[in-house]
Design a protein around this motif. Structure first.
Motif, PDB file in Angstrom:
ATOM      1  N   ASP A  70       0.302  -0.741   0.125  1.00  0.00           N
ATOM      2  CA  ASP A  70      -0.027  -0.081   0.164  1.00  0.00           C
ATOM      3  C   ASP A  70       0.695   1.112   0.105  1.00  0.00           C
ATOM      4  O   ASP A  70       1.743   1.397  -0.539  1.00  0.00           O
ATOM      5  CB  ASP A  70      -1.422  -0.474   1.063  1.00  0.00           C
ATOM      6  N   TRP A  71       0.034   2.555   0.659  1.00  0.00           N
ATOM      7  CA  TRP A  71       1.125   4.020   0.371  1.00  0.00           C
ATOM      8  C   TRP A  71       2.579   3.951   1.822  1.00  0.00           C
ATOM      9  O   TRP A  71       3.681   4.049   0.489  1.00  0.00           O
ATOM     10  CB  TRP A  71       0.076   4.725   0.672  1.00  0.00           C
ATOM     11  N   ARG A  72       2.173   2.837   2.279  1.00  0.00           N
ATOM     12  CA  ARG A  72       3.360   2.744   3.209  1.00  0.00           C
ATOM     13  C   ARG A  72       4.509   1.734   2.465  1.00  0.00           C
ATOM     14  O   ARG A  72       6.000   2.517   2.678  1.00  0.00           O
ATOM     15  CB  ARG A  72       3.293   1.650   4.265  1.00  0.00           C
ATOM     16  N   SER A 118       7.562   0.465   9.616  1.00  0.00           N
ATOM     17  CA  SER A 118       6.458   0.962   8.794  1.00  0.00           C
ATOM     18  C   SER A 118       5.695   0.945  10.269  1.00  0.00           C
ATOM     19  O   SER A 118       5.305  -0.087  10.921  1.00  0.00           O
ATOM     20  CB  SER A 118       6.083   0.524   7.389  1.00  0.00           C
ATOM     21  N   TYR A 119       4.492   1.110  10.028  1.00  0.00           N
ATOM     22  CA  TYR A 119       2.931   1.167  11.076  1.00  0.00           C
ATOM     23  C   TYR A 119       1.929   1.324  10.679  1.00  0.00           C
ATOM     24  O   TYR A 119       2.013   1.800   9.608  1.00  0.00           O
ATOM     25  CB  TYR A 119       3.249   2.117  12.703  1.00  0.00           C
ATOM     26  N   LYS A 120       0.704   1.174  11.024  1.00  0.00           N
ATOM     27  CA  LYS A 120      -0.865   1.252  10.160  1.00  0.00           C
ATOM     28  C   LYS A 120      -0.894   2.654   9.716  1.00  0.00           C
ATOM     29  O   LYS A 120      -1.242   2.909   8.796  1.00  0.00           O
ATOM     30  CB  LYS A 120      -1.081   1.333  11.951  1.00  0.00           C
ATOM     31  N   GLU A 121       0.099   3.585  10.642  1.00  0.00           N
ATOM     32  CA  GLU A 121      -0.247   5.486  10.039  1.00  0.00           C
ATOM     33  C   GLU A 121       0.513   5.859   9.206  1.00  0.00           C
ATOM     34  O   GLU A 121       0.160   6.720   9.325  1.00  0.00           O
ATOM     35  CB  GLU A 121      -1.078   5.834  11.070  1.00  0.00           C
ATOM     36  N   LYS A 122       1.801   5.588   9.626  1.00  0.00           N
ATOM     37  CA  LYS A 122       2.957   5.922   9.139  1.00  0.00           C
ATOM     38  C   LYS A 122       4.055   5.210   8.826  1.00  0.00           C
ATOM     39  O   LYS A 122       4.534   4.275   8.829  1.00  0.00           O
ATOM     40  CB  LYS A 122       3.210   7.505  10.222  1.00  0.00           C
ATOM     41  N   LYS A 135       8.443   6.021   9.447  1.00  0.00           N
ATOM     42  CA  LYS A 135       8.980   6.306  10.130  1.00  0.00           C
ATOM     43  C   LYS A 135      10.616   6.262   9.516  1.00  0.00           C
ATOM     44  O   LYS A 135      11.154   5.161   9.978  1.00  0.00           O
ATOM     45  CB  LYS A 135       9.334   5.778  12.005  1.00  0.00           C
ATOM     46  N   ASP A 177       8.592  11.363  10.599  1.00  0.00           N
ATOM     47  CA  ASP A 177       7.228  10.433  10.508  1.00  0.00           C
ATOM     48  C   ASP A 177       6.213  10.708   9.302  1.00  0.00           C
ATOM     49  O   ASP A 177       6.317  11.985   9.171  1.00  0.00           O
ATOM     50  CB  ASP A 177       6.106  11.013  11.660  1.00  0.00           C
ATOM     51  N   HIS A 232       3.554  10.667   6.853  1.00  0.00           N
ATOM     52  CA  HIS A 232       1.803  10.070   6.371  1.00  0.00           C
ATOM     53  C   HIS A 232       1.322   9.996   5.936  1.00  0.00           C
ATOM     54  O   HIS A 232       1.921  10.731   4.529  1.00  0.00           O
ATOM     55  CB  HIS A 232       0.918  11.264   7.968  1.00  0.00           C
ATOM     56  N   GLU A 233       0.590   8.930   5.043  1.00  0.00           N
ATOM     57  CA  GLU A 233      -0.697   8.325   4.279  1.00  0.00           C
ATOM     58  C   GLU A 233      -0.074  10.067   3.445  1.00  0.00           C
ATOM     59  O   GLU A 233      -0.838  10.917   3.449  1.00  0.00           O
ATOM     60  CB  GLU A 233      -1.787   8.477   3.926  1.00  0.00           C
TER      61      GLU A 233
END
Length: 141
Positions: free
Chosen positions: A25-27, A68-72, A74, A103, A105-106
């Motif tokens: 995905d975007w990450r 990589s985390y769910k929302e970002k 890092k 950080d 983000h999308e």
């Protein structure tokens, strides 16, 4: 310790590529873009895979990690507090004595030139023995 916990070079590069594909995905796109910028800034960078699955980039010492985390996504710079950041890319751990992080983000874009300058500064710091450059005092006559 298994090979997957600490690997460097081609094996680590393959694991990092696998992580990027796995994210899907975007990450993954963001991590791939930042990886490419790191490699552009320092073609001699060593890719490593440490700490149970964390991509690490180094050159005569650690430069940064890419998590990589769910929302970002890092990017943590090992010696970020010692680096000049005129473009204000660092947005996390600003009060720490050693590390600084970015950080992402999308839908956020990072200034590619400023990021590559940070990478080159981190490499320069590592290759100088890890010390900040100091101003020379003029000699007394």
């Amino acid at each position: 310790m298994t090979d997957q916990l600490k690997t460097a070079g081609a094996a680590a590069s393959k694991l990092i590529s696998g992580r990027i594909a796995e994210l899907g995905d975007w990450r993954g796109d963001t991590l791939a873009r930042m990886r490419a910028l790191i490699q552009e800034a320092d073609p001699e960078v060593l890719e490593e895979w440490k700490w149970m699955g964390t991509p690490v980039w180094s050159h005569d010492g650690g430069i940064c990690t890419g998590e990589s985390y769910k929302e970002k996504v890092k990017l943590t710079f090992f010696k970020g507090a010692s680096l000049k950041d005129p473009s204000k890319l660092f947005n996390l751990s600003l009060d720490g004595n050693t590390r600084r992080a970015i950080d992402i983000h999308e839908d956020e874009e990072i200034d590619a030139d400023a990021f590559k300058a940070l990478i080159r500064a981190a490499v320069a710091l590592n290759t100088s023995g890890g010390k900040k450059p100091t101003k020379r005092k003029p000699r007394a006559p």
